[in-house]
Design a protein around this motif. Structure first.
Motif, mmCIF file in Angstrom:
data_model
loop_
_atom_site.group_PDB
_atom_site.id
_atom_site.type_symbol
_atom_site.label_atom_id
_atom_site.label_comp_id
_atom_site.label_asym_id
_atom_site.label_seq_id
_atom_site.Cartn_x
_atom_site.Cartn_y
_atom_site.Cartn_z
ATOM 1 N N ARG A 170 -37.708 38.380 48.765
ATOM 2 C CA ARG A 170 -37.788 37.054 48.127
ATOM 3 C C ARG A 170 -39.221 36.491 48.170
ATOM 4 N NH1 ARG A 170 -32.567 33.447 49.228
ATOM 5 N NH2 ARG A 170 -32.848 32.769 47.091
ATOM 6 N N ARG A 227 -40.825 38.517 45.404
ATOM 7 C CA ARG A 227 -41.801 38.060 44.403
ATOM 8 C C ARG A 227 -43.099 37.744 45.125
ATOM 9 N NH1 ARG A 227 -39.697 37.891 39.384
ATOM 10 N NH2 ARG A 227 -41.764 37.380 38.609
ATOM 11 N N ARG A 249 -49.476 33.460 38.500
ATOM 12 C CA ARG A 249 -48.115 33.918 38.212
ATOM 13 C C ARG A 249 -47.603 34.753 39.381
ATOM 14 N NH1 ARG A 249 -48.103 39.518 34.868
ATOM 15 N NH2 ARG A 249 -45.951 39.276 35.449
ATOM 16 N N PRO A 262 -39.024 23.635 41.048
ATOM 17 C CA PRO A 262 -40.312 24.296 41.270
ATOM 18 C C PRO A 262 -41.471 23.345 41.037
ATOM 19 C CG PRO A 262 -38.873 25.636 39.903
ATOM 20 C CD PRO A 262 -38.207 24.307 40.040
ATOM 21 N N ALA A 277 -34.740 29.385 41.486
ATOM 22 C CA ALA A 277 -35.431 29.584 40.216
ATOM 23 C C ALA A 277 -36.234 30.889 40.227
ATOM 24 C CB ALA A 277 -36.348 28.401 39.926
ATOM 25 N N LEU A 278 -36.778 31.223 41.393
ATOM 26 C CA LEU A 278 -37.498 32.503 41.512
ATOM 27 C C LEU A 278 -36.532 33.673 41.361
ATOM 28 C CD1 LEU A 278 -40.039 32.250 44.457
ATOM 29 C CD2 LEU A 278 -40.550 32.613 42.049
ATOM 30 N N ASP A 279 -35.372 33.557 42.003
ATOM 31 C CA ASP A 279 -34.364 34.619 41.875
ATOM 32 C C ASP A 279 -33.943 34.785 40.416
ATOM 33 O OD1 ASP A 279 -34.309 35.119 44.611
ATOM 34 O OD2 ASP A 279 -32.702 33.681 44.971
ATOM 35 N N LEU A 297 -35.717 34.128 37.817
ATOM 36 C CA LEU A 297 -36.821 34.794 37.109
ATOM 37 C C LEU A 297 -36.742 36.306 37.309
ATOM 38 C CD1 LEU A 297 -39.498 34.900 35.587
ATOM 39 C CD2 LEU A 297 -40.659 34.183 37.676
ATOM 40 N N THR A 298 -36.496 36.715 38.546
ATOM 41 C CA THR A 298 -36.360 38.156 38.823
ATOM 42 C C THR A 298 -35.183 38.737 38.045
ATOM 43 O OG1 THR A 298 -37.306 37.885 41.028
ATOM 44 C CG2 THR A 298 -36.010 39.876 40.649
ATOM 45 N N GLU A 346 -36.179 39.172 34.414
ATOM 46 C CA GLU A 346 -37.125 40.264 34.187
ATOM 47 C C GLU A 346 -36.433 41.623 34.265
ATOM 48 O OE1 GLU A 346 -41.415 38.370 35.498
ATOM 49 O OE2 GLU A 346 -40.403 39.716 36.892
ATOM 50 N N GLU A 396 -41.580 40.849 31.253
ATOM 51 C CA GLU A 396 -42.265 40.020 32.250
ATOM 52 C C GLU A 396 -42.454 38.634 31.675
ATOM 53 O OE1 GLU A 396 -45.273 41.284 34.953
ATOM 54 O OE2 GLU A 396 -45.237 43.257 34.026
#
Lengths: 263, 79
Positions: A113, A136, A173, A260, B42-44, B46-47, B50, B56
């Motif tokens: 993560r 990420r 990014r 975010p 939100a990051l999850d 995004l993954t 993708e 990307e």
């Protein structure tokens, strides 16, 4: 020095010659004074004869590390001697990160993560990184008007091609695990939930090799970019006093939204 | 991929990530409000996007899209 330690931000124990170091400070292993003090206690363990390898990972579901403790950085703003304090903190964390980077033993990290900012910089000190598909990777510092301060640019330019480094730095990014693997930022892309198992297997294998040979190999494969690391500290301290940084840190700290943060 | 197909796949992804409550989402409902998505989720997401679409996407494009329709717009530009 103890090979078994339980702290506020990290803990460690020796398992089959591998010093397993876990990060566990909520919400996401922010690197501030407490974590630094405990990392400094870890450094002498790197040369203990019973420690044949090191494995770094996070016990938190939120991720490996969200990076530097920006709220602590903001809290000191404007105080007398604040910049000197920032410089002293950088000197201390660079000393620890350099010791990890140049340890004679093989070092491994399992990440998942959030691997952001200073957390990514901590990861970069490790020899071999195993990523979970959820990982990420991001260097968001330029969003705040600063550069990474814990060695990212020198270590990234040592290890990766320039275009990838510039993309990470200049756009802010984040890279997904697959892209990070393809770019060479991590050595392994594990199956979901299996990164720690894989990293542990690698570490236990590497721990069997004579330390002198490992140290010699690392000397050639992983030179310390000393001049660039020193230059980074100077540039960081020159940037951090600028008014746009003060303003950006203020906005970041004041942002109570769970959404975010988008500058 | 057509926009309706995109929306079907996005809704399925949302259900996979956030559970059955995402199934009833309308195209224009706020994902953050309805599903309680935070910056980590939100990051999850995004993954997930993708990987699912082999594309990307810069963080800010996804993070700036707060609805399934918005995400479909973002993906539509990238696919």
């Amino acid at each position: 020095m103890s090979l078994a330690f339980t702290g506020e931000a990290l803990s460690w124990a020796l398992e089959q010659g591998v010093l397993e170091v876990s990060l566990h400070r909520a919400p996401c292993n922010e690197l501030g004074v407490a974590a630094l003090a405990e990392l400094e206690l870890l450094v002498p363990c790197l040369t203990h004869p019973d420690v044949r390898a090191l494995l770094l990972f996070s016990r938190l579901d939120s991720g490996f590390s969200a990076g530097a403790d920006l709220r602590a950085l903001h809290a000191g703003l404007g105080a007398e001697g604040w910049v000197d304090g920032v410089r002293a903190f950088l000197d201390r964390i660079h000393a620890v990160f350099d010791a990890l980077d140049q340890a004679g033993i093989p070092t491994f990290a399992a990440v998942h993560r959030v691997v952001f900012g200073g957390g990514l910089e901590l990861m970069l000190t490790c020899d071999v990184v195993v990523a979970d598909p959820s990982a990420r990777f991001c260097l968001p510092e330029l969003r705040l008007g600063i550069i990474p301060g814990f060695g990212a640019i020198p270590r990234l330019t040592r290890d990766l091609a320039g275009p990838v480094v510039r993309d990470l730095l200049l756009t802010g990014r984040s890279l997904g695990a697959r892209r990070a693997y393809e770019a060479g930022l991590v050595a392994h892309l594990a199956s979901p939930g299996k990164s720690l198992d894989l990293a542990r297997s690698l570490a236990r294998q590497a721990a069997k090799f004579p330390v002198a040979a490992t140290a010699a190999a690392k000397l050639l494969a992983k030179p310390l970019p000393r001049a660039a690391l020193d230059r980074e500290k100077d540039l960081f301290c020159a940037l951090v006093v600028r008014p746009e940084v003060t303003a950006a840190l203020g906005r970041f700290v004041a942002d109570a939204s769970t959404r975010p943060y988008l500058p | 991929m057509t926009r309706p197909e995109l929306l079907v796949r996005l809704r399925a992804l949302a259900v996979h990530r956030f559970g059955p409550r995402a199934a009833g989402l309308s195209d224009d409902q706020d994902l953050f409000d309805v599903l309680g998505i935070d910056s980590l989720a939100a990051l999850d997401l995004l993954t997930d996007l993708e990987v699912a679409f082999s594309v990307e996407i810069p963080d800010w494009e996804v993070q700036g899209a707060t609805t399934l329709a918005g995400l479909a717009d973002v993906l539509g530009r990238r696919l």
